[in-house]
Design a protein around this motif. Sequence first.
Motif, PDB file in Angstrom:
ATOM      1  N   GLY A  52      14.135  61.152  -4.546  1.00 59.60           N
ATOM      2  CA  GLY A  52      13.299  60.762  -5.669  1.00 59.60           C
ATOM      3  C   GLY A  52      13.521  61.652  -6.877  1.00 59.60           C
ATOM      4  N   PHE A  75      11.711  53.509   0.730  1.00 53.26           N
ATOM      5  CA  PHE A  75      10.485  53.665  -0.042  1.00 53.26           C
ATOM      6  C   PHE A  75       9.251  53.952   0.805  1.00 53.26           C
ATOM      7  CE2 PHE A  75      13.315  51.492  -2.903  1.00 53.26           C
ATOM      8  CZ  PHE A  75      13.025  52.072  -4.127  1.00 53.26           C
ATOM      9  N   ILE A  77       8.694  58.593  -1.598  1.00 56.35           N
ATOM     10  CA  ILE A  77       9.565  58.833  -2.750  1.00 56.35           C
ATOM     11  C   ILE A  77       9.535  60.273  -3.240  1.00 56.35           C
ATOM     12  CG2 ILE A  77       9.433  56.435  -3.534  1.00 56.35           C
ATOM     13  CD1 ILE A  77       7.463  57.456  -5.725  1.00 56.35           C
TER      14      ILE A  77
END
Length: 402
Positions: free
Chosen positions: A211, A197, A206
């Motif tokens: 993502g 993250f 992300i």
Amino acid sequence: MKLKTLALAGAMSLMSSVAFAECAFENTVPLKSLSAGFEAWKAVTDAMAECGNFEASLDQEFREKQPEAFAANPSLYHIGGVANSTIIPLLNAGSIRPLDDLVEKYGANLTPNQLIKIDGKIMAIAMMVNTQHLMYREDILNDLGIAVPTTYAEVLDAAAKIKEAGVVEYPIGGTFKTGWNLGEEFINNFLGEGGEFFTDGNMPNINNEKGVASLEVMKALTEYMDPEYLVSDSTYVQQQFQQGKIAMSNLWASRAAAMDDEAESQVVGKVVMAAAPMGSAAPATSLWWDGLVFATNMTDEEADAAFRVAMEGIDEEMVKANNDAAVWLVPGYAPGRLAVGAAATAAAGARPYPGSGPMGIMHTVLGNGISDYLTGAKDAATTLADIEAAYVTAAKEAGLVK
């Protein structure tokens, strides 16, 4: 900022009355612990007490009391019981110590899933889990000749067949309620893709292929859900299952027992538990754990004794005597029918929820921003870019990003 704390209440049964084996050593150092008061913690602290000179405080208000108690010098308690989110204030205050040296000396029986690492250091020892994993209507899958899905691609294939057969209102239920639940769904999928993250300096990470892949899976699942999925939390999905409206969901293990509650469920004995669907790198879920931390403000002698006593509290003998009190991460645990999915998910390498100050902010902005993609208001790249921007703004205000 507070992260939502999840309990294992629905998944636990009463502690066995089988006696514990004696402690492997006689503890001569006075020790105290502060933890929650549910049955699993009673089992663990009773086992610790076998070593002598140990006093346990089992208190459901532990999360409010721990920060001040552990900040005292010396700390008012040597051992703390925490979960993913309740550890954060202690980490931020520096009131719990790294455990790498103690694990090396006394942690030979610990498994990798039990070692909770923050910034590369072991900061807690997990003992039990809650996690989202696949629950499915065994009768429906059998009737339609569908194998138990092991990936989300297989879940989607199964959903298409179930929809065509018209045997339930919606093939899939999902905890997609805007806010914490929706953020958690993205986190689960991003972890399953092997995502990290943050980069150096707590900067967000992300807006990338992992993502986008996570968002695309979520969007595909919504095609087989109740159109009101943005108000669907765990209770909503549980009731959909109980009322026979859905056939599959990646739902919390702590909801499993409700499927067989004859007072409110129409599907008793029909819902079966399995491992969470795999992402490209790991199960698409996160492990929420309860476990042990150790105070910074105590002597090295006390820390040594506290860790040894704690290892006695979470050993194989304790688990065998209290097998059904929790979904244990400790060797010797034999999952029952309703715990099979959580145990299989942990065994498949599910990653722990990465609780931290920055993650608390990230979880919030994810939960607030993802619905724009699901409803078609934004494309994936724009959605992720806007979420990262919202994170940076909030993280700067919190002093976490320069």
